[in-house]
Design an enzyme around this catalytic site. Structure first.
Site, PDB file in Angstrom:
ATOM      1  N   ASN A 106      -7.903  -7.766  -0.327  1.00  0.00           N
ATOM      2  CA  ASN A 106      -7.521  -8.339   0.968  1.00  0.00           C
ATOM      3  C   ASN A 106      -6.008  -8.510   1.090  1.00  0.00           C
ATOM      4  OD1 ASN A 106     -10.172  -8.517   1.773  1.00  0.00           O
ATOM      5  ND2 ASN A 106     -10.419 -10.655   1.142  1.00  0.00           N
ATOM      6  N   HIS A 107      -5.493  -8.286   2.276  1.00  0.00           N
ATOM      7  CA  HIS A 107      -4.090  -8.544   2.612  1.00  0.00           C
ATOM      8  C   HIS A 107      -4.049  -9.636   3.674  1.00  0.00           C
ATOM      9  CE1 HIS A 107      -2.083  -4.606   1.076  1.00  0.00           C
ATOM     10  NE2 HIS A 107      -3.258  -4.758   0.483  1.00  0.00           N
TER      11      HIS A 107
END
Length: 220
Positions: free
Chosen positions: A92-93
């Site tokens: 995830n970013h």
């Protein structure tokens, strides 16, 4: 009864890694829980993985399992084909900045200056008696219900309800396997939690879909 006949009547042992033996000179089917090493991957009894190249590809394809304590949890009696990938929360970013670049992952001044709020989507959970087709990709935090079927090459981005067949990119509902009343009954029945002797006794009904017989015997 002869000893050899009695031997043939034994049920598979979930603690034996290779229940099928060699096929075409290779071991390609494994009861997964026996070869998993990562502490954040939990697999139930009798769930198997099939891969003609390398049975350890399953764990290699649980991707980005770092930077978080979330888990991949797979239930009992699941059937998982080769090429299945689980994208975990380490991928995830942060989405609330102007840039989605992971500045904090790199050393030096970026780590001191960057402010990043990466949101975990929680555990990825696969229920019991789930069939996942070849080369399926499952995104972080997805829950797949008991008895579901995931079609080949699907991208699963949302939860899948019990006894539902999905397919496509992104995966969409194709159909329910049974009516809602029967699905509710099967989830409560939870045959996968029975002792193996009870499962074996009821295999004719389980494998032919004889819901009437199961309801008459175990009406809940």
């Amino acid at each position: 009864m002869s000893d050899s006949h009695a031997e043939n009547q034994k049920t598979p042992d979930p603690n034996v890694p290779y229940p099928v033996g060699e096929v075409g000179g290779r071991l390609r089917t494994v009861f997964l829980k026996n070869i998993i090493k990562h502490p954040q991957i939990v697999v139930g009894d009798y769930t198997y993985y099939d891969d003609p190249e390398d049975l350890h590809n399953f764990e290699k394809n649980v991707l980005y399992l770092f930077g978080t304590d979330t888990k991949l949890i797979v239930g009992k009696f699941c059937s998982i084909a080769s090429g299945v990938r689980f994208i975990m929360n380490g991928a995830n970013h942060a989405l609330d900045g102007i840039s989605v670049y992971p500045f904090l992952a790199f050393a030096g001044a970026w780590q001191e200056r960057a402010v990043t709020n990466v949101v975990s989507k929680g555990d990825t959970i696969v229920g019991n008696d789930v069939w996942i087709g070849n080369s399926v990709t499952i995104m972080p935090g997805v829950t797949i219900g008991d008895g579901a079927i995931i079609g080949t090459n699907s991208l699963v981005t949302k939860d899948v309800q019990p006894y539902t067949i999905v397919g496509g990119n992104p995966a969409k509902i194709i159909r329910k396997r049974f009516d809602e009343e029967s699905i509710e009954f099967l989830v409560k029945l939870a045959w996968w939690d029975w002792p193996v002797e009870k499962i074996t006794e009821n295999l004719p009904a389980i494998t032919t879909g004889d819901l009437k017989a199961l309801k008459e015997k175990y009406g809940l």
